[in-house]
Motif scaffolding. Sequence first.
Motif, mmCIF file in Angstrom:
data_model
loop_
_atom_site.group_PDB
_atom_site.id
_atom_site.type_symbol
_atom_site.label_atom_id
_atom_site.label_comp_id
_atom_site.label_asym_id
_atom_site.label_seq_id
_atom_site.Cartn_x
_atom_site.Cartn_y
_atom_site.Cartn_z
ATOM 1 N N MET A 1 86.190 27.587 89.699
ATOM 2 C CA MET A 1 87.244 26.629 89.882
ATOM 3 C C MET A 1 88.337 27.257 90.702
ATOM 4 O O MET A 1 88.800 28.329 90.396
ATOM 5 N N ALA A 2 88.772 26.572 91.683
ATOM 6 C CA ALA A 2 89.910 27.025 92.452
ATOM 7 C C ALA A 2 90.938 25.923 92.428
ATOM 8 O O ALA A 2 90.618 24.754 92.551
ATOM 9 N N SER A 3 92.150 26.317 92.268
ATOM 10 C CA SER A 3 93.218 25.344 92.210
ATOM 11 C C SER A 3 94.097 25.556 93.419
ATOM 12 O O SER A 3 94.676 26.625 93.582
ATOM 13 N N VAL A 4 94.170 24.571 94.290
ATOM 14 C CA VAL A 4 95.027 24.657 95.461
ATOM 15 C C VAL A 4 96.331 23.978 95.101
ATOM 16 O O VAL A 4 96.347 22.802 94.738
ATOM 17 N N GLY A 12 104.796 25.853 89.265
ATOM 18 C CA GLY A 12 105.381 25.889 87.926
ATOM 19 C C GLY A 12 104.463 25.264 86.901
ATOM 20 O O GLY A 12 104.322 25.758 85.792
ATOM 21 N N THR A 13 103.791 24.170 87.254
ATOM 22 C CA THR A 13 102.854 23.507 86.349
ATOM 23 C C THR A 13 101.683 24.421 86.037
ATOM 24 O O THR A 13 101.293 24.579 84.890
ATOM 25 N N ALA A 14 101.128 25.049 87.069
ATOM 26 C CA ALA A 14 99.989 25.947 86.859
ATOM 27 C C ALA A 14 100.398 27.094 85.949
ATOM 28 O O ALA A 14 99.662 27.486 85.056
ATOM 29 N N THR A 15 101.587 27.622 86.148
ATOM 30 C CA THR A 15 102.051 28.723 85.330
ATOM 31 C C THR A 15 102.224 28.274 83.887
ATOM 32 O O THR A 15 101.807 28.961 82.960
ATOM 33 N N ARG A 16 102.816 27.105 83.676
ATOM 34 C CA ARG A 16 102.969 26.583 82.314
ATOM 35 C C ARG A 16 101.610 26.348 81.672
ATOM 36 O O ARG A 16 101.402 26.671 80.510
ATOM 37 N N ASP A 17 100.681 25.769 82.419
ATOM 38 C CA ASP A 17 99.345 25.517 81.872
ATOM 39 C C ASP A 17 98.651 26.825 81.528
ATOM 40 O O ASP A 17 98.039 26.944 80.465
ATOM 41 N N ASP A 93 92.491 24.250 86.477
ATOM 42 C CA ASP A 93 92.316 23.264 87.533
ATOM 43 C C ASP A 93 92.384 21.884 86.889
ATOM 44 O O ASP A 93 91.424 21.464 86.221
ATOM 45 N N GLY A 94 93.510 21.236 87.005
ATOM 46 C CA GLY A 94 93.679 19.920 86.391
ATOM 47 C C GLY A 94 93.666 20.025 84.885
ATOM 48 O O GLY A 94 94.449 20.772 84.295
ATOM 49 N N ASP A 95 92.744 19.296 84.250
ATOM 50 C CA ASP A 95 92.653 19.261 82.786
ATOM 51 C C ASP A 95 91.612 20.220 82.229
ATOM 52 O O ASP A 95 91.241 20.124 81.060
ATOM 53 N N VAL A 96 91.129 21.155 83.064
ATOM 54 C CA VAL A 96 90.113 22.118 82.627
ATOM 55 C C VAL A 96 90.614 23.528 82.929
ATOM 56 O O VAL A 96 91.207 23.781 83.982
ATOM 57 N N ALA A 97 90.354 24.434 81.999
ATOM 58 C CA ALA A 97 90.710 25.841 82.199
ATOM 59 C C ALA A 97 89.524 26.701 81.771
ATOM 60 O O ALA A 97 88.777 26.343 80.856
ATOM 61 N N VAL A 98 89.363 27.815 82.459
ATOM 62 C CA VAL A 98 88.358 28.808 82.107
ATOM 63 C C VAL A 98 89.097 30.114 81.854
ATOM 64 O O VAL A 98 89.948 30.515 82.657
ATOM 65 N N ALA A 99 88.781 30.741 80.744
ATOM 66 C CA ALA A 99 89.409 32.020 80.397
ATOM 67 C C ALA A 99 88.309 33.004 80.025
ATOM 68 O O ALA A 99 87.351 32.643 79.352
ATOM 69 N N HIS A 100 88.462 34.239 80.487
ATOM 70 C CA HIS A 100 87.503 35.266 80.076
ATOM 71 C C HIS A 100 88.223 36.586 79.908
ATOM 72 O O HIS A 100 89.235 36.847 80.558
ATOM 73 N N LEU A 124 85.844 31.300 77.501
ATOM 74 C CA LEU A 124 86.216 30.024 76.898
ATOM 75 C C LEU A 124 86.462 29.000 77.995
ATOM 76 O O LEU A 124 87.058 29.320 79.023
ATOM 77 N N VAL A 125 86.011 27.787 77.755
ATOM 78 C CA VAL A 125 86.363 26.647 78.602
ATOM 79 C C VAL A 125 87.223 25.743 77.734
ATOM 80 O O VAL A 125 86.843 25.415 76.616
ATOM 81 N N LEU A 126 88.379 25.384 78.253
ATOM 82 C CA LEU A 126 89.302 24.543 77.506
ATOM 83 C C LEU A 126 89.564 23.253 78.272
ATOM 84 O O LEU A 126 89.492 23.228 79.509
ATOM 85 N N ARG A 127 89.874 22.197 77.524
ATOM 86 C CA ARG A 127 90.246 20.909 78.113
ATOM 87 C C ARG A 127 91.630 20.549 77.604
ATOM 88 O O ARG A 127 91.952 20.778 76.449
ATOM 89 N N ARG A 128 92.395 19.937 78.501
ATOM 90 C CA ARG A 128 93.721 19.477 78.119
ATOM 91 C C ARG A 128 93.595 18.120 77.442
ATOM 92 O O ARG A 128 92.880 17.230 77.904
ATOM 93 N N SER A 129 94.311 17.976 76.344
ATOM 94 C CA SER A 129 94.423 16.700 75.652
ATOM 95 C C SER A 129 95.920 16.491 75.421
ATOM 96 O O SER A 129 96.496 17.095 74.522
ATOM 97 N N GLY A 130 96.537 15.708 76.286
ATOM 98 C CA GLY A 130 97.997 15.579 76.246
ATOM 99 C C GLY A 130 98.609 16.900 76.674
ATOM 100 O O GLY A 130 98.302 17.417 77.737
ATOM 101 N N ASP A 131 99.449 17.464 75.838
ATOM 102 C CA ASP A 131 100.041 18.780 76.115
ATOM 103 C C ASP A 131 99.285 19.910 75.431
ATOM 104 O O ASP A 131 99.707 21.055 75.464
#
Length: 158
Positions: A1-4, A12-17, A93-100, A124-131
């Motif tokens: 996943m790449a987030s442009v 700021g949003t990416a950092t908060r997420d 990337d949007g409502d999906v995050a990957v962490a390792h 871990l793969v995470l999905r956003r649900s609201g905040d």
Amino acid sequence: MASVQHGPTAQGTATRDEQRVRAVIEDRDRAVADRDAERFVASYTPSVVVFDLAPPLRRPAAEVLDPGGKRAWMAGFEPGIAHDTSDLTVTVDGDVAVAHGLVSMTATPKGSARGFTVWFRATLVLRRSGDTWLVTHEHVSTPFHMDGSFRAAVDLVP
């Protein structure tokens, strides 16, 4: 996943997420140390898929979501479990995050005079649900020796 992303708002949003995802993982580590099975399993989506260290190859969601199983596992150790994630990389990337990263667990089995420390890999793969960010897929593993013995390489340290 790449987030442009462009501009201070998007960055700021990416950092908060990313910070929120990291906070979920840190809270899971603390939940193990606190022996709080309910808090740990609350980090999962209802349809979570877990590939865990212990058999079977895939743990059924109903089993993963039952805090009783995690509580029983925690009860198998003396007080003082340490569970720490390091070298953590998070991509959002949007409502999906990957962490390792790498996880170390130090514990003493109930009734044992000696404790142990084991390192393993976690993705871990995470999905956003609201905040809120919830784990929808978890894969943990240890490498194994490729010398024909197929022994788990639990003696590795980063």
